[in-house]
Scaffold this active site. Structure first.
Site, PDB file in Angstrom:
ATOM      1  N   ASN A  88       0.762  -1.178   0.043  1.00  0.00           N
ATOM      2  CA  ASN A  88      -0.124  -0.043   0.053  1.00  0.00           C
ATOM      3  C   ASN A  88       0.880   1.257  -0.086  1.00  0.00           C
ATOM      4  O   ASN A  88       0.406   2.354  -0.465  1.00  0.00           O
ATOM      5  CB  ASN A  88      -0.918   0.019   1.342  1.00  0.00           C
ATOM      6  CG  ASN A  88      -1.469   1.383   1.628  1.00  0.00           C
ATOM      7  OD1 ASN A  88      -2.471   1.730   1.116  1.00  0.00           O
ATOM      8  ND2 ASN A  88      -0.817   1.840   2.504  1.00  0.00           N
ATOM      9  N   TYR A 153       3.782   8.693 -11.686  1.00  0.00           N
ATOM     10  CA  TYR A 153       2.812   7.926 -10.645  1.00  0.00           C
ATOM     11  C   TYR A 153       2.105   7.322 -11.642  1.00  0.00           C
ATOM     12  O   TYR A 153       1.982   5.777 -11.227  1.00  0.00           O
ATOM     13  CB  TYR A 153       1.953   8.912  -9.935  1.00  0.00           C
ATOM     14  CG  TYR A 153       1.080   8.428  -8.730  1.00  0.00           C
ATOM     15  CD1 TYR A 153       1.555   8.082  -7.700  1.00  0.00           C
ATOM     16  CD2 TYR A 153      -0.185   8.100  -9.313  1.00  0.00           C
ATOM     17  CE1 TYR A 153       0.669   7.801  -6.748  1.00  0.00           C
ATOM     18  CE2 TYR A 153      -0.999   7.790  -8.327  1.00  0.00           C
ATOM     19  CZ  TYR A 153      -0.851   7.760  -7.020  1.00  0.00           C
ATOM     20  OH  TYR A 153      -1.501   7.171  -6.171  1.00  0.00           O
TER      21      TYR A 153
END
Ligand code: NDP
Length: 242
Positions: A88, A153
């Site tokens: 995560n 990203y």
């Protein structure tokens, strides 16, 4: 005792996932980088629920830091294995490609994708030996559709989607599943610079999501109830069409 590791488990979506896994009776290893206070708060919340966990600080962007922390844990817990891994931890360093610095590219790659290679490579071994495991990668809407200002990203998250699909095929026969959850706009520190009032117009549900709403789906994929789902990417984005 069943054990789960949540990277970036100290706050935001990671904290909600830690709490969900604790509710599912997992002993949760809470990884973080430098926010020890938030991590301690998360552990206290787990303990308040009657659960157990421990802090496991290491830098997911640094191979040596990952390997040291995991080997130390395995040496101290020779009889145990981590059967649930939630990748995560993540960061954003937005810039238009034209202006993007090497450091902005490299930091996002090291934290958001290279980390997952090093951590998963180590943990998958024991999942295969024990013929049970769950890997859930937290990716992003950005990795599915691409978002301007996030070439680094989007590339990292899209790469993790590819890893998810490929690894699922490698390990499926051993009862190990590998899935990803792709959040849209979720209220956490990561999105506190974004204007919800402006952005909510393009979200069918009409608001940002909560970390708990993401954690519900992660918890399901991490459970044995999801045994016939693998290589999937599930969006939790309030209906934004991808
Ligand atoms: P936050 O910024 O709220 O929390 C990030 C977490 O990751 C913190 O626990 C932080 O720990 C940890 N972390 C960051 N860098 C490292 C590192 N190098 N080593 C170890 N831990 C690290 O983020 P969110 O909860 O919003 O995001 C969680 C995941 O969800 C990320 O992968 C993100 O890309 C993804 N996501 C988030 C969305 C959103 O709208 N919020 C949308 C789509 C995807 P510390 O405090 O110690 O730095």
């Amino acid at each position: 005792m069943k054990i789960a590791l949540v990277t970036g488990g100290s706050r935001g979506i990671g904290r909600a996932i830690v709490l969900k896994l604790a509710e599912m009776n997992y002993h949760v290893l809470i990884n973080f980088l430098s926010g020890e206070e938030a991590a301690r708060e998360t552990l206290a919340m787990v303990q308040q629920m009657g659960g157990t966990g421990e802090l496991m600080p290491f830098d997911v962007s640094a191979q040596q830091s990952i390997e040291n922390a995991l080997e130390l844990w395995y040496n101290n817990n020779p009889e145990k294995y981590i059967e649930v891994l939630i990748n995560n931890a993540g960061i954003r360093k937005d810039a238009l490609l034209m202006w993007m610095k090497n450091e902005e590219w490299n930091d996002v790659m090291n934290t958001n994708i290279n980390s997952i290679f090093f951590i998963t490579r180590r943990l998958i071994k024991d999942m295969l030996i024990n013929k049970y495991g769950r890997v859930v990668n937290v990716v992003s809407l950005s990795g599915i559709k691409g978002l301007p200002g996030q070439v680094n990203y989007s590339a990292a998250k899209a790469g993790v989607i590819g890893m998810t699909k490929a690894l699922a095929q490698e390990v499926g026969k051993k009862n190990v599943t590998v899935n990803a959850v792709a959040p849209g706009y979720i209220k956490t520190d990561m999105t506190k610079d974004l204007d919800e009032n402006m952005l909510k117009a393009m979200i069918p549900v009409g608001r940002f999501g909560t970390a708990a709403e993401v954690a519900e789906v992660v918890g399901f994929l991490a459970s044995d109830k999801a045994s016939y789902i693998t290589g999937e990417i599930i969006s939790v984005n309030g209906g934004i069409y991808t």
